[in-house]
Scaffold this active site. Structure first.
Site, short mmCIF file in Angstrom:
data_model
loop_
_atom_site.label_atom_id
_atom_site.label_comp_id
_atom_site.label_asym_id
_atom_site.label_seq_id
_atom_site.Cartn_x
_atom_site.Cartn_y
_atom_site.Cartn_z
N ASP A 1 19.13 -19.25 72.04
CA ASP A 1 19.03 -18.66 70.70
C ASP A 1 20.39 -18.50 70.03
O ASP A 1 20.48 -18.27 68.84
CB ASP A 1 18.40 -17.26 70.79
CG ASP A 1 16.89 -17.34 70.76
OD1 ASP A 1 16.40 -18.43 70.41
OD2 ASP A 1 16.23 -16.36 71.08
N ASP B 1 20.12 -36.46 31.86
CA ASP B 1 20.68 -36.62 30.51
C ASP B 1 21.74 -37.70 30.59
O ASP B 1 22.30 -37.94 31.65
CB ASP B 1 21.40 -35.34 30.09
CG ASP B 1 20.44 -34.24 29.71
OD1 ASP B 1 19.33 -34.59 29.29
OD2 ASP B 1 20.80 -33.06 29.84
#
Ligand code: ATP
Length: 943
Positions: free
Chosen positions: A764, A373
Site C-alpha cells: 500500500d 478555435d
C-alpha cells in the site's frame, strides 16, 4: 472537518462595535491596527450598502471614486483586514488526525489481539504487533496527508484577478489584494472579486446563479435600493456579489466587504462542508476495494475456521487472520489513486494545462474529437496586414512585421505615403477611426487585428488620423455581427456625423449602396460586389484574414472603400500536434469566425483539412436540425463564419454520435458550449473569467499543443494507475493464496502477523505510490483514446495479475517447504519465506512499471521515486533481518549472503516471465499491425 469561521464569529473575533456608528446605519466596523491615516475602517453588509447613496458609502470608506485608494492606504488596510481570500481553519490537529487512523476496525482488532497477548503474558507478541501496527498506521497517515495536501494545492492553481483603481490608475492584480474601499471596474466576462456597491453601470447584468439559483442574469443599477432591499440578495440590484460573473456590460463599484465579510463567505462555508464528488475512477476503485474486502473476509474466515479445526492456537490464528485482512484489503488503493491524479494535475500545470477537476484527468484519455478555435489557439494571433485592395481596384503590398511603422506600402511599384493614393488613404482612415487599439513604443494595447491596421497606417504616416475626429458612439465588434461600427464627427469643418464600419466583407456589402472610386461614390452593382467577393476569396485562399471597410452618413447608406488581407501565422508545433493526435484517432475540427477560404487554407497548412474536405458555415448550421447535423458532422473538418452560439450545437451533435468532445473557447458566449463539452477548454491569457469558470481545463498559454500535452498526461496517469492496481492486486492475491494453501495443507503459517503487516506497507505504501508517478511514456499519446466504459481491470490485466501471483505463491511455498525439510518451524524458515515474498514483490513491482514495454527500454533509472521506494523497502527489509530490535519484533534471523543470492535468482523469475510475456505480446501486436497494413494495401491495390 475543515471550516471557516462563520461571518458572525468573524465579527466577534475581529470586529468591535463602534459607538460612532448609529443604529440607523448598522455597519460592522473594524478597529484599524494599521498606520494608514489613523481612521477606522468599516465593512458594510450588502443590505445596508444597497440602501445608501454611493457617495455615502464612499465617505464611509474614505475613498474618492475617481482616483481610488492610494497604495499606502490600501496596504495599511490590507494589514488590518487580511487578504481577500478564505482562510481554511484546520479544526483537527495533526495528532488528532493521526490518532484517527487507529479507529479503523481492523487496526482496532489488531490492537485487541495485542491486548489479549498482554493478558496472556505474551509480551513479546504484544510489543511486536503494536510496533508493526504503528508502522502501518504511520505510513497510511503520511499517504493520506500527502493526498490532502496535493488536493489543497490544486485549489491555488487559478487565482482570480481584478481591475482596480489605485492612485488614479487602473491596475490589474490578484483579487486577494483587494481591500474594503477599493474601487473596482467590471467588464463583460469578469468575476466579481469582492462584494461591491455599484456606483456606475452600463448595461450591466450579472449571473448570480451560484447565489440565488436564478439562471437569468440580474440587471444591475447604481441607484439606491429602497424598501425592497430586505427581500433578499436578488433585490440588491446595486450590489455586485463576490464570486458572481459579469455576463454583459460594464460597471464600477466600491468594495464593501472582502473575504469572510462578503456574502460569498456563507456560500464558501457551505462549500467547505460539502465533500467534492469522487471521480468515476475513484468510485470504481472504491467498489473494487469493497469487493476485494468481501472476498478477503470470506477467505480469512475460512482460513481461521480450518486453523481452528486443525487445533491451531486460536489467538495466533486470529492475529494472522486480521493482519491478513489489513494486508489483503487494498485500503490504500483509493488514496494512491487520489494522490496519482492530484500529482498528475500538478504535472499538467507545469506543462501549462490547468485541470480544474480531478475527473477530467480520466476523461482526457477518452477524448476523441477536439473542436478548436482558430485565432490565437491554432494561429499566433499576431496579425500583419500584407495586402490592400481598394474599391477602385488598386492592389498594394505591405512589408514589415510587428506593431510598428517599419516597412512600406507599394502600389504598382510606387511607394504609398500620406495621401499619394486617395482610395488607400480613405481605407486607412476607416481602419484608424473604427479602431480601439493604441501602439505605444512599439507595443500594442488592444486587439491584434486592430493593431495590424494601425501599423499599416503608421507605414503611411497616417497613424494620427483619429485626432481629427470626435467619437460619438461605438457598436463594438461581436462574433455574431462580425463588424464594428463607430459614429464620429470631424473636429474641424462642418460637424457632419459619419459612420465608419469595418468587418466581414459579406456583412458590409449588404449595407453598402455605393463604392468609392477616385474620390466619388459610384452605385454598387451586383457585378462589382461579385468582383470584391472574388478578390476576398483570393486573399482567403492565400490564408489571409480579410477585413472590409466602409463609411457613410447612415448605416443603410454606406460607401464601400476596400479591404485588407492580414496574415496570422500558424503557431509552431501545432501541425505536429495535429498529426500525432489524428494518427492516434482523435479528430480535430476547427471552429472559426473567419471566411471559408481563409479557414480552409489555414486548416490545410495545419494538416487538419485536405482539399475536397467538408466545411460548414454558421448559416448552414443554423438551418440544420440536430439530426441532420449528426449525419454529416463526422466528415466536417472546418466550421467557418461560425460564432460561439454554434459551438453548443456542434458539441451536442458530436456527443449524440458518441464522441467524447473537447471544445475550446475564450469569450462569455462560449461558456455554454464549454460546459456542455466533455472537456471545456478555456484560454488562460485571452479568456474571460466567465469562460474559465465554465471550463474544465485552462490553457495557460492558449496553445493548441498544450491540449496534446494534457491528453498525453491524462493517458499516462491512467496507465500508471493500471500499473499499481496490477501490483497491489497481485500482492494481495499472492498473500491470501499463500496463507490459504498452507492452512489447507495443514502446514504451519509461513508468515507471522508482523511480517504480513510489513508486506502491507510495501503493497500500500511507497513502492505502489511510486508506480503512480512513473514518467509519462511519450508513446501513450499514439495509443487510441480509451473507451469510456473500458474497465481498468481488463482481462489482460487480470491475467497478468494471476500469472504474477501464481509465480510468487509457487516460489514462496517452495522456499517454505524447502526450509521446513527438518519438519520444524524456526525463525530462519519464516525469515527465508518472508524475504522471498518481499523480493518477489520488488521484482513484481519492477515489471509493473509498464504493461507493454520492457523495463530496459523505459529506462531502469527513469523513475527516481521508484528507485527510492524500492531502495528504501529493501533497506527496511535488511534492517528487519539484521537489526536486533527489529529482529525481535518481526521474529526474524540473520541470513547468509548465499541465501540472498539464492533468493534473488529465484524471485527474479517473476520479472523474467512477465518480461518474456510482454515481448511475446509486442511481437504478435507488431505482426498483427503489419498484416493489417498489408491487407489495406492489397484491398486498395497499392503497390
Ligand atoms: P476564432 O477563430 O477564435 O473564432 P476568428 O478571428 O476566426 O476567431 P472572429 O474574431 O469572429 O473569428 O472574426 C470573424 C471575422 O470578423 C473576421 O474574418 C473579420 O472579417 C471580422 N473581424 C474580426 N475582428 C474584427 C474587428 N476587431 N472589427 C471588425 N471586424 C472584425
Amino acid at each position: 472537518m475543515d471550516g471557516i469561521k462563520s461571518r458572525n464569529d468573524y465579527a466577534l473575533v475581529h470586529f468591535k462595535r463602534n459607538s460612532m456608528v448609529s443604529n440607523k446605519n448598522p455597519i460592522l466596523p473594524v478597529e484599524s491596527t494599521c498606520e494608514g491615516n489613523g481612521t477606522m475602517m468599516y465593512c458594510m453588509t450588502s443590505e445596508h450598502a444597497a440602501g445608501e447613496d454611493y457617495t455615502e458609502v464612499a465617505r464611509h470608506f474614505n475613498v474618492d471614486v475617481k482616483t481610488g485608494l492610494s497604495h499606502a492606504e490600501a496596504e495599511a488596510r490590507q494589514k488590518a483586514h487580511g487578504y481577500n481570500e478564505f482562510e481554511i481553519i484546520e479544526e483537527e490537529t495533526l495528532l488528532k488526525k493521526y490518532l484517527g487512523q487507529f479507529k479503523d476496525p481492523l487496526i482496532m482488532l489488531l490492537l485487541g489481539s495485542a491486548l489479549v497477548s498482554v493478558l496472556m503474558k505474551q509480551f513479546d507478541d504484544a510489543i511486536s504487533i503494536t510496533v508493526a501496527i504503528t508502522i502501518v498506521v504511520t505510513v497510511a497517515f503520511i499517504q493520506e496527508y500527502r493526498s490532502e495536501k496535493s488536493l489543497e494545492a490544486l485549489k491555488q492553481l487559478v487565482p482570480p484577478k481584478c481591475h482596480c483603481l489605485r492612485d488614479g490608475h487602473l491596475e490589474t492584480f490578484l483579487a486577494r489584494n483587494l481591500v474594503p474601499g477599493d474601487i473596482v471596474h467590471l467588464t463583460i466576462g469578469d468575476r466579481v472579486p469582492a462584494d461591491i456597491r455599484l456606483f456606475e453601470t452600463t448595461d450591466l447584468s450579472i449571473d448570480e446563479s451560484s447565489f440565488t439559483g436564478e439562471t437569468q442574469p440580474a440587471n444591475k443599477t447604481s441607484a439606491v435600493q429602497g424598501a425592497k432591499i430586505n427581500n433578499g440578495i436578488a433585490d440588491r440590484r446595486n450590489i455586485g456579489f463576490m464570486g458572481t460573473l459579469v455576463r454583459c456590460g460594464r460597471g464600477k463599484g466600491i468594495v464593501i466587504g472582502t473575504a469572510e465579510n462578503s456574502e460569498f463567505g456563507e456560500v464558501f462555508k457551505m462549500m467547505q462542508a460539502e465533500e467534492p464528488p469522487k471521480t468515476p475512477l475513484q468510485r470504481s476503485m472504491d467498489t473494487l476495494g469493497k469487493q476485494l474486502s468481501f472476498y478477503s473476509f470470506c477467505i480469512i474466515a475460512v482460513i481461521m475456521l480450518i486453523g481452528w479445526l486443525q487445533g491451531k492456537h486460536m489467538l495466533e490464528m486470529f492475529t494472522i487472520g486480521v493482519s491478513l485482512a489489513v494486508a489483503a484489503i487494498p485500503e490504500g488503493l483509493p488514496i494512491v489513486v487520489t494522490v496519482t491524479l492530484a500529482l498528475g494535475v500538478m504535472r499538467m500545470a507545469k506543462r501549462k494545462a490547468i485541470v480544474k477537476k480531478l475527473p477530467i484527468v480520466e476523461t482526457l484519455g477518452c477524448v476523441n474529437v477536439i473542436c478548436s478555435d482558430k485565432t490565437g489557439t491554432l494561429t499566433k494571433n499576431e496579425m500583419t496586414v500584407t495586402h490592400i485592395y481598394t474599391s477602385d481596384g488598386l492592389h498594394a503590398e505591405v512589408t514589415g512585421v510587428g506593431y510598428n511603422g517599419n516597412g512600406e506600402i507599394r502600389c504598382n511599384g510606387n511607394l504609398v505615403k500620406d495621401y499619394t493614393h486617395p482610395s488607400i488613404s480613405k481605407l486607412m482612415e476607416v481602419s484608424c477611426l473604427c479602431n480601439n487599439a493604441e501602439i505605444e513604443n512599439n507595443t500594442l494595447l488592444g486587439q491584434p487585428t486592430e493593431g495590424a491596421l494601425l501599423a499599416a497606417a503608421m507605414k503611411m504616416n497616417l497613424y494620427n488620423l483619429r485626432d481629427g475626429y470626435d467619437r460619438l458612439q461605438e457598436w463594438p465588434f461581436t462574433s455574431d455581427t462580425k463588424k464594428m461600427v463607430v459614429k464620429c464627427v470631424p473636429k474641424q469643418g462642418p460637424r457632419q456625423e459619419m459612420y465608419f464600419v469595418k468587418g466581414a466583407l459579406e456583412r458590409l456589402l449588404q449595407q453598402c449602396k455605393t463604392y468609392y472610386s477616385r474620390g466619388a461614390p459610384l452605385p454598387l452593382t451586383g457585378a462589382q460586389q461579385h468582383a470584391y467577393t472574388l478578390e476576398a476569396s483570393r486573399m482567403g485562399v492565400a490564408g489571409l484574414r480579410v477585413l472590409a471597410m466602409a463609411y457613410g452618413p447612415s448605416m443603410d447608406n454606406l460607401m464601400f472603400v476596400g479591404m485588407v488581407g492580414m496574415i496570422d501565422p500558424p503557431r509552431p508545433g501545432v501541425r505536429e500536434s495535429v498529426e500525432v493526435l489524428v494518427s492516434s484517432g482523435v479528430a480535430i475540427k476547427m471552429v472559426t469566425g473567419d471566411a471559408e477560404e481563409t479557414a480552409a487554407a489555414i486548416g490545410s497548412r495545419l494538416g487538419l483539412y485536405s482539399l475536397g474536405g467538408h466545411t460548414l458555415s454558421g448559416e448552414q448550421l443554423d438551418q440544420m436540425d440536430i439530426s441532420e447535423l449528426q449525419r454529416i458532422i463526422n466528415r466536417v473538418a472546418v466550421f467557418y463564419r461560425a460564432s460561439p452560439r454554434h459551438k453548443h450545437k456542434i458539441v451536442k451533435a458530436l456527443q449524440n454520435n458518441k464522441y467524447i468532445v473537447g471544445m475550446t473557447g475564450d469569450g462569455v458566449n462560449d461558456a455554454v458550449a464549454l460546459r456542455s463539452a466533455d472537456i471545456g477548454i478555456a484560454m488562460g491569457t485571452v479568456g474571460t473569467d466567465v469562460c474559465k469558470e465554465a471550463a474544465d481545463m485552462i490553457l495557460v498559454d492558449d496553445e493548441f499543443s498544450t491540449i496534446m500535452s494534457a491528453i498525453e498526461e491524462g493517458k499516462g496517469i491512467f496507465y500508471n494507475i493500471r500499473n499499481f492496481v496490477r501490483f497491489q492486486l497481485s500482492t494481495s492475491i499472492a498473500a491470501l493464496t499463500l496463507i490459504t494453501l498452507s492452512t489447507v495443507f495443514g502446514l504451519p503459517n509461513p508468515l507471522n502477523a508482523m511480517q504480513i503487516l510489513w508486506i502491507n506497507i510495501i503493497m500500500d505504501g511507497p513502492p505502489a505510490q511510486s508506480l503512480g508517478v512513473e514518467p509519462v511514456d511519450h508513446d501513450v499519446i499514439r495509443q487510441p483514446p480509451r473507451r469510456v466504459n473500458d474497465s481498468i481491470l481488463s482481462r489482460k490485466l487480470l491475467s497478468n495479475v494471476v500469472l504474477s501471483a501464481l509465480i510468487i505463491v509457487t516460489g514462496t511455498l517452495w522456499v517454505f517447504w524447502r526450509e521446513m525439510s527438518d519438519n520444524k518451524i524456526t525463525p530462519r524458515d519464516t525469515t527465508m519465506t518472508f524475504t522471498c515474498f518481499v523480493f518477489f514483490d520488488m521484482f513484481n513491482a519492477l515489471s509493473c512499471r509498464s504493461q507493454k514495454k520492457s523495463v530496459f527500454s523505459i529506462g531502469l533509472f527513469s523513475n527516481r521515486m521508484f528507485l527510492l521506494a524500492v531502495g528504501g523497502s529493501l533497506l527496511g527489509q535488511l534492517l528487519v533481518i539484521y537489526f536486533p530490535p527489529l529482529q525481535a519484533i518481526f521474529q526474524t534471523e540473520a541470513l547468509y549472503l548465499t541465501d540472498f543470492l539464492f533468493l534473488i535468482a529465484l524471485t527474479s523469475s517473476v520479472f523474467v516471465v512477465t518480461e518474456i510475456r510482454k515481448l511475446i505480446e509486442r511481437t504478435s501486436e507488431r505482426r498483427r499491425r503489419l498484416f493489417a497494413k498489408e491487407k489495406f494495401y492489397d484491398d486498395h491495390d497499392i503497390v
